[in-house]
Enzyme design. Sequence first.
Site, PDB file in Angstrom:
ATOM      1  N   LYS A  10       0.956  -1.376  -0.049  1.00 32.54           N
ATOM      2  CA  LYS A  10      -0.178  -0.043  -0.040  1.00 32.54           C
ATOM      3  C   LYS A  10       0.913   1.327   0.044  1.00 32.54           C
ATOM      4  O   LYS A  10       2.264   1.249   0.483  1.00 32.54           O
ATOM      5  CB  LYS A  10      -0.836  -0.017   1.347  1.00 32.54           C
ATOM      6  CG  LYS A  10      -0.273   0.099   2.677  1.00 32.54           C
ATOM      7  CD  LYS A  10       0.077   1.326   3.202  1.00 32.54           C
ATOM      8  CE  LYS A  10       0.795   1.304   4.570  1.00 32.54           C
ATOM      9  NZ  LYS A  10       1.832   2.303   4.792  1.00 32.54           N
ATOM     10  N   ASP A 137      -2.452  -1.706  10.197  1.00 30.11           N
ATOM     11  CA  ASP A 137      -2.715  -1.651   8.646  1.00 30.11           C
ATOM     12  C   ASP A 137      -3.199  -2.897   8.268  1.00 30.11           C
ATOM     13  O   ASP A 137      -3.293  -3.121   6.944  1.00 30.11           O
ATOM     14  CB  ASP A 137      -1.247  -1.357   8.239  1.00 30.11           C
ATOM     15  CG  ASP A 137      -0.912   0.061   8.273  1.00 30.11           C
ATOM     16  OD1 ASP A 137      -1.809   0.727   8.612  1.00 30.11           O
ATOM     17  OD2 ASP A 137       0.321   0.547   7.831  1.00 30.11           O
TER      18      ASP A 137
HETATM   19  O1  C5P Z   1      -0.635  -1.249  14.754  1.00 33.46           O
HETATM   20  P1  C5P Z   1       0.808  -1.536  14.472  1.00 33.46           P
HETATM   21  O2  C5P Z   1       1.599  -2.607  15.327  1.00 33.46           O
HETATM   22  O3  C5P Z   1       1.163  -1.842  13.068  1.00 33.46           O
HETATM   23  O4  C5P Z   1       1.575  -0.309  14.859  1.00 33.46           O
HETATM   24  C1  C5P Z   1       2.970  -0.106  15.182  1.00 33.46           C
HETATM   25  C2  C5P Z   1       3.291   0.959  15.941  1.00 33.46           C
HETATM   26  O5  C5P Z   1       3.177   2.320  15.419  1.00 33.46           O
HETATM   27  C3  C5P Z   1       2.552   1.269  17.175  1.00 33.46           C
HETATM   28  O6  C5P Z   1       3.324   0.399  18.067  1.00 33.46           O
HETATM   29  C4  C5P Z   1       2.788   2.498  17.474  1.00 33.46           C
HETATM   30  O7  C5P Z   1       3.861   3.004  18.025  1.00 33.46           O
HETATM   31  C5  C5P Z   1       2.687   3.239  15.932  1.00 33.46           C
HETATM   32  N1  C5P Z   1       1.377   3.577  15.524  1.00 33.46           N
HETATM   33  C6  C5P Z   1       0.621   4.601  16.079  1.00 33.46           C
HETATM   34  N2  C5P Z   1      -0.635   5.110  15.733  1.00 33.46           N
HETATM   35  C7  C5P Z   1      -1.364   4.398  14.994  1.00 33.46           C
HETATM   36  C8  C5P Z   1      -0.566   3.339  14.369  1.00 33.46           C
HETATM   37  C9  C5P Z   1       0.773   2.950  14.651  1.00 33.46           C
HETATM   38  O8  C5P Z   1       1.410   5.281  16.988  1.00 33.46           O
HETATM   39  N3  C5P Z   1      -2.444   4.626  14.617  1.00 33.46           N
END
Ligand code: C5P
Length: 304
Positions: A10, A137
């Site tokens: 993406k 994501d």
């Molecule tokens: O959701 P995911 O595990 O992919 O997110 C990885 C990191 O990215 C999270 O631990 C956070 O630090 C950051 N993040 C965030 N806000 C979001 C998505 C991700 O701060 N909406």
Amino acid sequence: MSVTVRVPAKVNVQLAVGAARPDGFHDLANVFLAVGLYDEVTVTPADELRVTCEGPDAGQVPLDGTNLAARAAIALAARRAIEPAVHLHIAKDIPVAGGMAGGSADGAGALLACDTLWGTGASRAELLSICAELGSDVPFSLVGGAALGVGRGERLTALETGGTFHWVFAMAGRGLSTPAVFREFDRLAEGRDIPAPVAAPDLLEALAKGDADALAATVSNDLQPAALSLFPELAATLDAGRAAGALAALVSGSGPTTAFLVRDPDSGAEVAEALRASGTCRTVRTATAPAPGASVVAPAPTPA
Ligand code: C5P
């Protein structure tokens, strides 16, 4: 018997980021566009859970229980009280730690592949809910196309796209950690009022019309200053693509892949060649969008 699922990368054509929430995440208005670069996840019955990976970046992919493909298999198996006894093989074409949701793609791909192999018959809603547990994501990797993600980015509304968009991607020599980029966003934002993130109506209209010029005028990424702060050399890559005629140049998600929107395949070939010649990136790829979400490619699904 094994099952293979193909899952797209993406790019975020808009990534509006709000202030850090009490849980550490950030509220987003995240306009996802799936692009035609794919990972393939193949699942085969095995004695115990095992992950292998092939591709140019395979050495950087964790093969333990932190791999999102492994976590997806474990999550679905736990819901059905069965053992996740499978071999997951990832043919990796999406850059690792690149801001193109490669890890998320593998999570969504493994989930769909295991659901198909095990005949668990999970509903779309259940699959999406497991995806959201795996990462912000991951739901988008399952659905593909174009979508607006709110909340952490996991609550999706499908968006119309009125045509094909042509892209060039420049992969960097090293990765960036998404949490580190969000931390840098917080550091740069200190003392400032951060408005609530909202999707830009002009951008949604440009997508719906398939109008590349209008889309180029409205793309935005609030994480770009943070990514550039951690990886200043990306500015030269963005400049090289702009100078070669890209309609828009931006960091993809949390980076460090840079994304260039171009008018047509010819212009894409020129921008790609200029980026290669610039010596400011590791590899260059062209791709079109929107691409379909995670789909079973082998064995070929029987028509409904
Ligand atoms: O959701 P995911 O595990 O992919 O997110 C990885 C990191 O990215 C999270 O631990 C956070 O630090 C950051 N993040 C965030 N806000 C979001 C998505 C991700 O701060 N909406």
